[in-house]
Design a protein around this motif. Sequence first.
Motif, short mmCIF file in Angstrom:
data_model
loop_
_atom_site.label_atom_id
_atom_site.label_comp_id
_atom_site.label_asym_id
_atom_site.label_seq_id
_atom_site.Cartn_x
_atom_site.Cartn_y
_atom_site.Cartn_z
N ASP A 148 36.97 35.23 29.67
CA ASP A 148 36.88 36.61 30.18
C ASP A 148 36.23 37.51 29.14
O ASP A 148 36.36 37.30 27.93
CB ASP A 148 38.30 37.11 30.49
CG ASP A 148 38.30 38.19 31.57
OD1 ASP A 148 37.22 38.58 32.04
OD2 ASP A 148 39.40 38.63 31.95
N ASP A 149 35.54 38.55 29.61
CA ASP A 149 34.97 39.59 28.74
C ASP A 149 34.09 39.01 27.64
O ASP A 149 34.17 39.41 26.47
CB ASP A 149 36.09 40.43 28.09
CG ASP A 149 37.00 41.05 29.14
OD1 ASP A 149 36.55 41.24 30.29
OD2 ASP A 149 38.18 41.32 28.84
N ASN A 170 32.76 35.06 32.21
CA ASN A 170 32.74 36.44 32.70
C ASN A 170 32.01 37.29 31.68
O ASN A 170 32.50 37.46 30.56
CB ASN A 170 34.16 36.99 32.84
CG ASN A 170 34.89 36.45 34.04
OD1 ASN A 170 34.32 35.71 34.85
ND2 ASN A 170 36.15 36.79 34.17
N GLU A 201 30.43 41.16 35.15
CA GLU A 201 31.55 42.07 35.49
C GLU A 201 31.13 43.53 35.38
O GLU A 201 30.23 43.87 34.62
CB GLU A 201 32.69 41.89 34.47
CG GLU A 201 33.42 40.60 34.54
CD GLU A 201 34.68 40.66 33.65
OE1 GLU A 201 34.58 41.06 32.49
OE2 GLU A 201 35.76 40.32 34.17
MG MG Z 1 37.01 40.85 32.42
#
Ligand code: MG
Length: 603
Positions: free
Chosen positions: A489-490, A510, A546
Motif C-alpha cells: 500500500d502507498d 498501490n 490511488e
Molecule cells: Mg493506500
Amino acid sequence: MMSRPRACAAADDVGTTSTEPGDATSPLEPPLTGTWVQTLLGHSEDLITLLDADGAVRYQSPNLERLLGFLPGELYGLPALDLVHPEDKPDVERLMDALLADPDRAVSAQFRVQHRDGAWRWVEATARNLLADGQVSGIFVNTRDVTERAAAARELRHQAFHDPLTGLPNRALFTDRLAQALRRAQRHGEHVAVLFIDLDHFKQINDTMGHETGDQVLVAVGQRLAACLPEGDTIARFGGEEFTVLLERTTSVAAVDLARQMLAAQRAPVALPRHDVTVSVSIGVAVSGPELENAEDLLRAADIAHYKAKADGRATVVLLEQPMYSQAMARLAMKFELQPAIEHEQLHLVYQPVIDLDDGRIVGMEALVRWHRPGAGVISPDDFLPLAEETGLIQAMGEWVLKEACRQARKWADMRPDATPLRMHVNVSERQLQRPDFVDQVRAALVESGLPAQLLTLEVREQALQARGDGIPSALRALRAMGVPIAVDDFGGRHSSFSALRHDAITLVNLDRATVQRLPTEATERAIVRSIAGLARTLDLDVVAEGIETGPQMQQARAAGCRFGQGFYFAPPLTAASVAELLAGTRTLDQIVDADDAVGDDA
Ligand code: MG
Ligand code: C2E
Ligand code: MG
C-alpha cells in the motif's frame, strides 16, 4: 550530661520548701505517703499522679523516678503540663479542658514528656476527673512509658511513606504533600510546581550492568537531585526510575531553572565500585493554575511534559504549556472512548471502488474503517488508528474489520452469482501482522464467511514488508500459500524502495496518492511511475493508482501503465447499502455519488 527540664526551673520560682516530699505544712501534702497502698503503687508499672483542678501535681507514686528521673515529691505544686512537649501541649490542654468540663469523664492520649535528663519519652496517659469525689477530689492520671512502642510505630509509618532504597519519600507521601501544598497555594494565591524526572535509558543500565548497579545509580541520582533542592521542598521516588519534586511558592521560571540545575547535576559520571556510569534525566515541569488545580491533574501534566522531553531527544527539560496539555487530554479522552467502540457497535466500514482503467468497470472494493464517536460524528482512521495501535486495540479492531469485510464481500458475491465477484481489499497494520495468530485470524474470517481466499486482498504498508525478524515475512508467505493476494500500500513516495517489490508474497502495488496527483504536471514523476509499472509488469504484479481526482490524472496513470485506479474521480468511499444498490442495479454509480446518503464519509 543532665540538663534541667523546664519544670524544675519553674520549681525554683515557686520556692523549694513547698515542694519537699512529706512537708506537713504544705497544702499539697501527699495523702497516701507511708500507707500499704503506697507500697503497692511502688510495684506498679505505671505512674500514678493526682492533679488539682489547676493541673498542679498533688501526688505522684514512687516509680516517677524510674519513669522520668525525678524524685517522688519533686514536682509537687508544679503544673504537670510544663513537662509536656511543646508540639503536644495544645492537644493535651484541649483534653484537660474537656476533662474538667465533665465530672466523671475519662480521657487518654499519647504524648511526649521530658525526662529529668532532658530526653523526651513517649507516654500513654489515662486521666479521670475525680474532683467531685469527696475522698480524692482531684484528677487521677495513670501514665505508662510507651517510648519503644511509639518508636516502632514511627518506624513503621516511615517505612510506609518512604522508599527503602533511596530513603526518599514515596509516591503516597508525595501525593499527600502535593494535595496539601495545593490547598495552601490556593488559599494564598500562590503556585506549586511538580517536576517529573525520569532516568534516561535506565533499563539498559539494569540489563547490561545488573540490578545492583542499577540500584546504586538510582541512589546516586536521587542524592544529586536532592542536593539541588531548596530547604523545605520535597523530592520523592515516585516509582521505578522516576523521581518527583514538589516546589511551593514558585513560578514556572524558577521551576524550570531548578530543573536545569538538576539536569546539569547529572553531567559527571556516577562513580561506582566497578564502573563509572554516565546518566542523564528527562524532566517535565508543570505549574499549578486555574486549569491545573488538583494533585492528580498536576502530576499527569508533569508526566505528559516528561514524555515530550523524552520525545525531544532526552536529557532535556520541557515545561508543559496549556495547548500541549489540552491536546494530550483530548487524546486520553479519545483513548478511553475508543476502548468500548467495538462492543458498542460504533465501528463501521465504508467501501471505495477499485476501477479497471481499461473499461471503467468496478473490480473491487477497499474496506475503510470509520468510528462513529458519540458527540463527535464520524472519525477518520488517521485520527484514531494510531491510538488503537498504541493501546493494542488494533488487534480486536483489525479482527472485526476482517470478519465484517469478508462477510460483506460474500454477501455481494451471492447477490450476483453469475457476475465476476468483487475483490475485497482490507488494510492491515504492522502490529496486526506481528501477531502469531494473524494467519489463523484470516483463515477463520474466510471460513466463517465462505469467501474464497483469492477474493480477499490484504493491503500492507511498505514498512511492514521491510520489518526485521521472521514473523511478518513468514506470515505473508503463509497467506500467499493460502491463495490470499497481498498488496503493498502507498508505494512510490520519497522513501519507497524498489526492493519492497521483490518480496515474493506481493501480487499488487498501490501507487500512493501524492505520486499519482503529480503525474499531469511533473515529467520526472511520470518517468518514475512508468518504471514502477514496467518493473511490476515484469514481476507479474498489477498496479492500482490511488487517489485519482481528475481526468488528466486518470489518463496519465493509465498511460504510465497502471491497470487499476481508485479515487474521488470515480467514487468516494460508499456505504454498504449503496454498494448493494449498485450491484442490484437500482442506482448507477453516478446517481449514488450524487445522492447525499450514499457517501460513506457523511454517515
Ligand atoms: Mg493506500
Ligand atoms: P489507504 O489504505 O491508502 O486508503 C486510502 C485513503 O485515501 C482513504 O482514506 C481514502 O478515503 C482516501 N482517498 C481515496 N481516494 C482519494 C482521493 O481521490 N483523494 C483524497 N484526498 N483521498 C482519497 P481513509 O479512509 O481516511 O484511510 C486512511 C488510511 O487509514 C488508509 O489509507 C489505511 O492505511 C488506513 N485504514 C483505513 N481503514 C483501515 C483498517 O480497517 N485497518 C487498518 N489497519 N488501516 C486502515
Ligand atoms: Mg489501503
